[in-house]
Write a protein that holds these residues in place. Sequence first.
Motif, PDB file in Angstrom:
ATOM      1  N   MET A 379       1.546  -9.360 -11.794  1.00 27.50           N
ATOM      2  CA  MET A 379       0.964  -8.012 -11.773  1.00 27.50           C
ATOM      3  C   MET A 379      -0.329  -8.026 -10.959  1.00 27.50           C
ATOM      4  N   TYR A 380      -1.031  -9.148 -11.038  1.00 25.15           N
ATOM      5  CA  TYR A 380      -2.327  -9.240 -10.380  1.00 25.15           C
ATOM      6  C   TYR A 380      -2.196  -9.357  -8.860  1.00 25.15           C
ATOM      7  N   ARG A 381      -0.954  -9.548  -8.371  1.00 24.65           N
ATOM      8  CA  ARG A 381      -0.751  -9.594  -6.924  1.00 24.65           C
ATOM      9  C   ARG A 381      -0.874  -8.205  -6.291  1.00 24.65           C
ATOM     10  N   ILE A 382      -0.777  -7.150  -7.107  1.00 25.45           N
ATOM     11  CA  ILE A 382      -0.922  -5.792  -6.575  1.00 25.45           C
ATOM     12  C   ILE A 382      -2.415  -5.465  -6.519  1.00 25.45           C
ATOM     13  N   HIS A 383      -2.917  -5.245  -5.322  1.00 25.64           N
ATOM     14  CA  HIS A 383      -4.339  -5.005  -5.072  1.00 25.64           C
ATOM     15  C   HIS A 383      -4.457  -3.698  -4.293  1.00 25.64           C
ATOM     16  N   PRO A 384      -5.568  -2.976  -4.406  1.00 28.77           N
ATOM     17  CA  PRO A 384      -5.720  -1.733  -3.635  1.00 28.77           C
ATOM     18  C   PRO A 384      -5.471  -1.900  -2.135  1.00 28.77           C
ATOM     19  N   GLY A 385      -5.719  -3.093  -1.595  1.00 28.11           N
ATOM     20  CA  GLY A 385      -5.458  -3.308  -0.179  1.00 28.11           C
ATOM     21  C   GLY A 385      -3.989  -3.139   0.162  1.00 28.11           C
ATOM     22  N   TYR A 386      -3.104  -3.674  -0.680  1.00 27.18           N
ATOM     23  CA  TYR A 386      -1.670  -3.522  -0.457  1.00 27.18           C
ATOM     24  C   TYR A 386      -1.235  -2.070  -0.660  1.00 27.18           C
ATOM     25  N   LEU A 387      -1.819  -1.420  -1.660  1.00 25.34           N
ATOM     26  CA  LEU A 387      -1.458  -0.024  -1.918  1.00 25.34           C
ATOM     27  C   LEU A 387      -1.843   0.856  -0.736  1.00 25.34           C
ATOM     28  N   ALA A 388      -3.043   0.663  -0.207  1.00 23.63           N
ATOM     29  CA  ALA A 388      -3.472   1.434   0.963  1.00 23.63           C
ATOM     30  C   ALA A 388      -2.538   1.173   2.143  1.00 23.63           C
ATOM     31  N   TRP A 389      -2.138  -0.074   2.314  1.00 15.36           N
ATOM     32  CA  TRP A 389      -1.267  -0.463   3.430  1.00 15.36           C
ATOM     33  C   TRP A 389       0.072   0.277   3.394  1.00 15.36           C
ATOM     34  N   VAL A 390       0.749   0.276   2.223  1.00 15.42           N
ATOM     35  CA  VAL A 390       2.070   0.926   2.161  1.00 15.42           C
ATOM     36  C   VAL A 390       1.950   2.442   2.200  1.00 15.42           C
ATOM     37  N   LEU A 391       0.867   2.998   1.650  1.00 14.96           N
ATOM     38  CA  LEU A 391       0.704   4.455   1.665  1.00 14.96           C
ATOM     39  C   LEU A 391       0.412   4.964   3.075  1.00 14.96           C
ATOM     40  N   GLU A 392      -0.441   4.283   3.799  1.00 13.88           N
ATOM     41  CA  GLU A 392      -0.748   4.732   5.154  1.00 13.88           C
ATOM     42  C   GLU A 392       0.460   4.566   6.075  1.00 13.88           C
ATOM     43  N   ALA A 393       1.311   3.572   5.785  1.00 11.06           N
ATOM     44  CA  ALA A 393       2.553   3.449   6.544  1.00 11.06           C
ATOM     45  C   ALA A 393       3.469   4.643   6.273  1.00 11.06           C
ATOM     46  N   LEU A 394       3.526   5.088   5.024  1.00  9.40           N
ATOM     47  CA  LEU A 394       4.335   6.261   4.699  1.00  9.40           C
ATOM     48  C   LEU A 394       3.836   7.499   5.431  1.00  9.40           C
ATOM     49  N   VAL A 395       2.534   7.632   5.549  1.00  6.03           N
ATOM     50  CA  VAL A 395       1.966   8.760   6.288  1.00  6.03           C
ATOM     51  C   VAL A 395       2.458   8.730   7.742  1.00  6.03           C
ATOM     52  N   ARG A 396       2.603   7.517   8.296  1.00  6.59           N
ATOM     53  CA  ARG A 396       3.095   7.366   9.671  1.00  6.59           C
ATOM     54  C   ARG A 396       4.616   7.470   9.765  1.00  6.59           C
ATOM     55  N   GLY A 397       5.279   7.589   8.618  1.00  3.76           N
ATOM     56  CA  GLY A 397       6.730   7.655   8.623  1.00  3.76           C
ATOM     57  C   GLY A 397       7.426   6.316   8.496  1.00  3.76           C
ATOM     58  N   GLU A 398       6.680   5.268   8.150  1.00  2.00           N
ATOM     59  CA  GLU A 398       7.246   3.927   7.989  1.00  2.00           C
ATOM     60  C   GLU A 398       7.380   3.582   6.508  1.00  2.00           C
ATOM     61  N   VAL A 399       8.506   2.963   6.152  1.00  2.00           N
ATOM     62  CA  VAL A 399       8.714   2.496   4.782  1.00  2.00           C
ATOM     63  C   VAL A 399       8.606   0.974   4.784  1.00  2.00           C
ATOM     64  N   LEU A 400       7.579   0.451   4.151  1.00  2.00           N
ATOM     65  CA  LEU A 400       7.353  -0.997   4.061  1.00  2.00           C
ATOM     66  C   LEU A 400       7.728  -1.502   2.671  1.00  2.00           C
TER      67      LEU A 400
END
Length: 427
Positions: A379-400
């Motif tokens: 659970m501790y592997r999930i960090h705000p850095g990873y969350l920001a990364w996948v969310l900003e990719a979604l904004v660009r239309g990318e699914v990571l």
Amino acid sequence: MTSVDTTIQRIRLTGKPSSSDALCTTDLVESPWNFDAVPGYGPGSSMSDVIPTGAPRQGVLPEEYRTASADELDRRIRHAKGVLGDRLVILGHHYQRDEIIRYADFVGDSFQLANAAQTVPSAEAIVFCGVHFMAETADILAQTGQSVILPNLAAGCSMADMADIDSVASAWAELERIYGTEPDAQGRQPIVPVTYMNSSAALKGFCGQHGGIVCTSSNAQTVLEWAFERGQRVLFFPDQHLGRNTAKAMGITPEQMPLWNPNKPLGGNTAQQLVDARVLLWHGFCSVHKRFTTDQIDRARVDHPGVRVIVHPECPMPVVDAADEAGSTDYILKAVAAATEPTTFAIGTEINMVSRLAAEYPQHTIFCLDPVICPCSTMYRIHPGYLAWVLEALVRGEVLNQITVEPGVASTAKIALERMLAARPAG
């Protein structure tokens, strides 16, 4: 009360823990991406568990997310959420760090969250801040066109990994040679497979194929009752402790619950022990809940006379027996919420959840039975850095980091899940 992360970073800055804080490993002060290239579950409760070959690994997180400050990551996450709107739903498991939970649209246990996602049919992306098997379950239950995303692919589960499809299938074949495949006079099969929710989609599918069922820590007894109506015995995996504690509460003796070690012939048992068995317990466990001991309970009672001790049923049987109560994550939450008078609670479950309860209910004294800070490694592997990364990719239309369950496995796994939902407590 400060978050677990804040406490860990204070220890990092001061160079040593306070008298009331200790870490199970100093690696907890490091950012999770430092471990992405290293095989293993990462620092925390599962750090000593053996990870299977081929377990999912996370690629390199872009530098901009690794070097961003907490404030910058907060700004970027909130901006991305605003842009995505109803097309996004973020699910946060109770064991996640506070720094992730603040962004969750739903907070709950694994099955509650998978079901919560179904209430948002407009969401195109389901970002599951949990671990791999949870994201798989969400994908099984998701609607066509919805993508399930796990921010860090290395967020697995050591307990779930302790029972793999090949080992279970091999054990099943061995048991069929002993028990046969013909039902008894009452129409009950020789053995019925039951898998805990904390297992892979493949194992849920195995249960669906072989007349079995899934259980949660909340409904394990109801599910075992269902299984015994249809079978003479149960093969319960992957968590031995939930199976043992549940079966014991139903009046099944320890002698009728042999442990199945997949690395030994007949699971390490005699043929007669298997014939006499009612529940065969897989040799698996949760490393978070394995940390709790009867000595910790004894210390809590000495230090806090009148303390109310509640532990999770994934704890070893002596710990459950020594506690005042044992129950699921949801049970623990409701027990604390229902206490009308100031109460001292000693709780045996993951530290992030206990810390959050202490902050939410300041009228009570709430502390974790284990005095050592040792969060769930994965659970501790999930960090705000990873969350920001996948969310900003979604904004660009990318699914990571999309988690997809193969359709054939998903269909049989869904059968086992639907059987669980249809099972109702007797009486």
